[in-house]
Design a protein around this motif. Structure first.
Motif, PDB file in Angstrom:
ATOM      1  N   HIS A  53      42.141  27.607  44.870  1.00 37.09           N
ATOM      2  CA  HIS A  53      41.223  26.580  44.362  1.00 37.09           C
ATOM      3  C   HIS A  53      41.468  26.402  42.872  1.00 37.09           C
ATOM      4  O   HIS A  53      42.327  27.079  42.303  1.00 37.09           O
ATOM      5  CB  HIS A  53      39.767  26.923  44.688  1.00 37.09           C
ATOM      6  CG  HIS A  53      39.223  28.163  44.061  1.00 37.09           C
ATOM      7  ND1 HIS A  53      39.793  29.404  44.226  1.00 37.09           N
ATOM      8  CD2 HIS A  53      38.148  28.366  43.259  1.00 37.09           C
ATOM      9  CE1 HIS A  53      39.091  30.310  43.577  1.00 37.09           C
ATOM     10  NE2 HIS A  53      38.086  29.710  42.960  1.00 37.09           N
ATOM     11  N   ASP A  57      40.084  31.108  36.618  1.00 29.83           N
ATOM     12  CA  ASP A  57      40.570  32.480  36.839  1.00 29.83           C
ATOM     13  C   ASP A  57      41.648  32.551  37.923  1.00 29.83           C
ATOM     14  O   ASP A  57      42.197  33.623  38.185  1.00 29.83           O
ATOM     15  CB  ASP A  57      39.404  33.447  37.134  1.00 29.83           C
ATOM     16  CG  ASP A  57      38.575  33.049  38.341  1.00 29.83           C
ATOM     17  OD1 ASP A  57      38.360  31.839  38.554  1.00 29.83           O
ATOM     18  OD2 ASP A  57      38.128  33.953  39.080  1.00 29.83           O
ATOM     19  N   ASP A 163      38.505  33.655  46.713  1.00 35.59           N
ATOM     20  CA  ASP A 163      37.063  33.498  46.523  1.00 35.59           C
ATOM     21  C   ASP A 163      36.418  32.847  47.749  1.00 35.59           C
ATOM     22  O   ASP A 163      36.883  31.818  48.225  1.00 35.59           O
ATOM     23  CB  ASP A 163      36.764  32.589  45.318  1.00 35.59           C
ATOM     24  CG  ASP A 163      37.207  33.194  44.007  1.00 35.59           C
ATOM     25  OD1 ASP A 163      37.914  34.215  44.023  1.00 35.59           O
ATOM     26  OD2 ASP A 163      36.832  32.637  42.960  1.00 35.59           O
ATOM     27  N   HIS A 202      29.913  33.558  46.169  1.00 38.31           N
ATOM     28  CA  HIS A 202      30.654  34.822  46.204  1.00 38.31           C
ATOM     29  C   HIS A 202      29.892  35.839  47.050  1.00 38.31           C
ATOM     30  O   HIS A 202      28.730  35.636  47.406  1.00 38.31           O
ATOM     31  CB  HIS A 202      30.803  35.384  44.789  1.00 38.31           C
ATOM     32  CG  HIS A 202      31.789  34.646  43.940  1.00 38.31           C
ATOM     33  ND1 HIS A 202      33.126  34.609  44.224  1.00 38.31           N
ATOM     34  CD2 HIS A 202      31.615  33.922  42.789  1.00 38.31           C
ATOM     35  CE1 HIS A 202      33.746  33.891  43.290  1.00 38.31           C
ATOM     36  NE2 HIS A 202      32.864  33.460  42.426  1.00 38.31           N
ATOM     37  N   HIS A 225      38.533  40.742  43.176  1.00 39.60           N
ATOM     38  CA  HIS A 225      37.644  39.816  42.480  1.00 39.60           C
ATOM     39  C   HIS A 225      36.371  40.485  41.956  1.00 39.60           C
ATOM     40  O   HIS A 225      35.364  39.822  41.690  1.00 39.60           O
ATOM     41  CB  HIS A 225      37.307  38.605  43.374  1.00 39.60           C
ATOM     42  CG  HIS A 225      37.056  37.342  42.598  1.00 39.60           C
ATOM     43  ND1 HIS A 225      35.794  36.942  42.216  1.00 39.60           N
ATOM     44  CD2 HIS A 225      37.893  36.414  42.102  1.00 39.60           C
ATOM     45  CE1 HIS A 225      35.871  35.796  41.554  1.00 39.60           C
ATOM     46  NE2 HIS A 225      37.139  35.459  41.457  1.00 39.60           N
TER      47      HIS A 225
HETATM   48 ZN   LIG Z   1      37.594  33.482  41.067  1.00 34.55          ZN
END
Ligand SMILES: [Zn+2]
Ligand SMILES: [Zn+2]
Length: 258
Positions: A53, A57, A163, A202, A225
């Motif tokens: 995505h 990050d 994620d 998340h 993550h």
């Molecule tokens: Zn991330």
């Protein structure tokens, strides 16, 4: 397949790098730390880049590998991502304001980076790898943007979600894959930040516990993550789940062979 965790974290601070996994030196999943975590020789060996995505990050080091490798490669970095992710990067990163547009540099005919749009559940072949992209639930404000990947080579398959909050489809498809050796997924926030985790799509250890019930059975699960500032708390809460198949990726620059 070898999976090198260049960066396995959901944030950036000293000794903690953002998400970038390198498969056998040539196939990269996400570009959160590929420039800061690899030397130049290793950066030049990358052929294909899968993007889960558009979040920074997972994409920021695209800017720096292009800058580093500009003019040094015979062919462009071939990036594969969903159309909305391509649009976002074009509009907000390689826009000649934040960073030069390396998809037309040094020339349109010989760019440093090239974007290829992929669609969910349509398999692509990247060199020796069969890659099945599958939508996951992140970010949910713009549904259907985030992708996980099921990657196969030589009778070995690995499932990567990157994620996501609770999701279903990738687990359904993962159960059909023969020779699935590992699942890489995420847990980002400790249980006390459940609201933040819900709002940002998340997992916490509490929601991960439920998610595990849907995953293909008895396959080792590698958790990344983790937010660096909550790492110690997360390790404790994940350990408290007492699930023997969980492996916590608390350190970067680690290799796993499957
Ligand atoms: Zn991330
Ligand atoms: Zn994200």
């Amino acid at each position: 397949m070898q999976v090198k965790i260049i960066g396995g974290h959901g944030g950036v601070t000293k000794n903690y790098h953002a998400t970038s996994y390198l498969i056998d030196e040539s196939l990269l999943i996400d570009a959160g730390s590929v420039a800061s975590g690899l030397d130049m020789q290793a950066q030049l060996k990358i052929d294909h880049v899968l993007l889960s995505h558009a979040h920074l990050d997972h994409t920021k080091d695209l800017a720096f590998i292009c800058d580093n490798c500009f003019g040094l490669r015979k062919s462009p970095f071939e990036v594969y991502c969903y159309k909305n992710v391509h649009q976002a990067i074009k509009q907000h990163l390689f826009n000649d304001i934040i960073w030069p547009d390396f998809s037309v540099l040094p020339s349109i005919d010989k760019p440093t980076i090239r974007f290829n749009e992929i669609i969910a559940e349509k398999e692509i072949q990247l060199g020796e790898y069969k890659v099945l992209p599958v939508h996951v639930n992140h970010p949910v404000l713009k549904p259907g943007e985030g992708m996980g990947f099921i990657i196969e080579k030589n009778e070995t398959a690995i499932l990567f979600t990157q994620d996501t909050k609770a999701t279903d489809r990738i687990w359904e498809l993962g159960k059909k894959v023969k020779n699935l050796k590992a699942i890489f997924t995420e847990v980002s926030f400790p249980n006390k930040l459940q609201t933040v985790a819900d709002l940002s799509d998340h997992h916490t250890p509490a929601t991960l516990k439920e998610e595990l019930k849907k995953m293909p059975k008895d396959i080792p699960v590698y958790l990344g993550h983790l937010k660096p500032n909550y790492q110690e708390e997360l390790i404790q809460e994940i350990t408290d789940l007492q699930e023997s198949r969980l492996h916590i990726m608390f350190a970067d620059d680690v290799r796993y062979n499957f």
